[in-house]
Design a protein around this motif. Structure first.
Motif, short mmCIF file in Angstrom:
data_model
loop_
_atom_site.label_atom_id
_atom_site.label_comp_id
_atom_site.label_asym_id
_atom_site.label_seq_id
_atom_site.Cartn_x
_atom_site.Cartn_y
_atom_site.Cartn_z
N GLU A 175 37.70 46.91 40.93
CA GLU A 175 37.26 46.37 39.64
C GLU A 175 38.38 45.59 38.93
O GLU A 175 38.10 44.71 38.12
N GLU A 176 39.61 45.89 39.25
CA GLU A 176 40.73 45.12 38.70
C GLU A 176 41.06 43.92 39.59
O GLU A 176 41.54 42.90 39.12
N ALA A 177 40.79 44.05 40.87
CA ALA A 177 41.11 42.98 41.82
C ALA A 177 40.17 41.79 41.69
O ALA A 177 40.58 40.65 41.88
N TYR A 178 38.90 42.05 41.36
CA TYR A 178 37.91 40.97 41.32
C TYR A 178 38.32 39.84 40.39
O TYR A 178 38.14 38.68 40.69
N TYR A 179 38.84 40.19 39.25
CA TYR A 179 39.16 39.16 38.25
C TYR A 179 40.66 39.00 38.04
O TYR A 179 41.08 38.45 37.03
N LYS A 180 41.44 39.49 38.98
CA LYS A 180 42.90 39.37 38.95
C LYS A 180 43.51 39.96 37.68
O LYS A 180 44.53 39.52 37.19
N ARG A 181 42.85 41.01 37.14
CA ARG A 181 43.36 41.65 35.93
C ARG A 181 44.44 42.67 36.22
O ARG A 181 45.19 43.03 35.33
N GLY A 182 44.49 43.18 37.44
CA GLY A 182 45.36 44.31 37.71
C GLY A 182 46.63 43.99 38.47
O GLY A 182 47.32 44.91 38.91
N SER A 186 46.80 45.96 41.60
CA SER A 186 45.50 45.70 42.23
C SER A 186 45.34 44.20 42.39
O SER A 186 45.76 43.44 41.53
N GLY A 187 44.72 43.81 43.48
CA GLY A 187 44.49 42.39 43.69
C GLY A 187 43.78 42.15 45.00
O GLY A 187 43.45 43.09 45.73
N SER A 188 43.54 40.90 45.29
CA SER A 188 42.92 40.57 46.57
C SER A 188 43.20 39.12 46.94
O SER A 188 43.55 38.30 46.10
N GLU A 189 43.05 38.88 48.22
CA GLU A 189 43.16 37.53 48.77
C GLU A 189 41.82 37.20 49.42
O GLU A 189 41.15 38.09 49.95
N TYR A 190 41.45 35.94 49.37
CA TYR A 190 40.19 35.50 49.94
C TYR A 190 40.46 34.54 51.10
O TYR A 190 41.11 33.51 50.91
N ILE A 191 39.94 34.90 52.27
CA ILE A 191 40.07 34.07 53.46
C ILE A 191 38.70 33.47 53.75
O ILE A 191 37.71 34.19 53.89
N HIS A 192 38.65 32.15 53.82
CA HIS A 192 37.39 31.43 54.04
C HIS A 192 37.37 30.90 55.47
O HIS A 192 38.32 30.24 55.89
#
Length: 202
Positions: A175-182, A186-192
């Motif tokens: 929930e923190e990673a989705y919007y880069k709030r954490g 918390s976070g995430s990377e997106y591979i397309h």
């Protein structure tokens, strides 16, 4: 003992409340935009009041989740190139409990393996700047990101002439990673992954 709402019921409750807020049926009236009463009287605060009312309600739902141990996990199914995967992810309006994080971590390898299988031969891109920009990468880059992340999720964009498979690789609380709030906890990377010659749209 009173009834404990399920994950699906909480999702429906939040959706109904979001609609009520958007329609102006719920407002947080004590919102001040500038803190200056002279200026505030000239500024419309409807949108901010609606947004804040919904955020307060959502926070209450998250507390309810924790108190009653209601999972934030929903199960998704994706079919790509005739291959299927049933996998867990956290609903974007709910939070992940500690047990949910363990389920996500346990599912990571099967999600990543599925993504590799259905994207073989496709061009790979890493998105940045809130997915406004993409940089082409190679499989070894993806593998490095996989190694330093804890959980994964998928998104598919497809029509008759286009396929894009997005692999979200995250750490910490979804929930923190989705919007880069954490960040950085918390976070995430997106591979397309897109067919050769195409560019990501997601």
């Amino acid at each position: 003992m009173s009834k404990v709402y399920t994950t699906q019921e909480l999702i429906q409750i939040l959706a109904a409340e979001r609609q009520a807020c958007l329609k102006g049926k719920r407002l947080k009236l004590e919102i001040k935009v500038s803190g200056n009463p002279v200026i505030d009287q000239f500024i419309r605060t409807d949108g901010l009041q609606q947004f804040t009312a919904y955020q307060d309600f959502k926070t209450a739902i998250h507390e309810y989740q924790k108190e009653n141990r209601v999972s934030g996990i929903i199960w998704r199914e994706v079919t790509v190139k005739g291959k299927n995967l049933h996998y867990p992810e956290i609903d974007t309006e709910l939070i992940a409990l500690n047990g949910d994080l363990e389920i996500l971590k346990a599912a990571k390898n099967s999600i990543v393996e599925f993504w590799y299988e259905v994207t073989e031969g496709m061009d790979l891109y890493l998105s940045f700047n809130n997915s406004k920009q993409h940089q082409q990468i190679v499989t070894s880059d993806v593998e490095r990101i996989v190694q330093r992340t804890e959980w994964a999720s998928l998104c598919k964009w497809e029509n008759s002439s286009f396929l894009e498979m997005i692999l979200q690789l995250g750490w910490g609380k979804p929930e923190e990673a989705y919007y880069k709030r954490g960040r950085p906890r918390s976070g995430s990377e997106y591979i397309h992954a897109v067919n050769p010659g195409n560019r990501p749209i997601g």
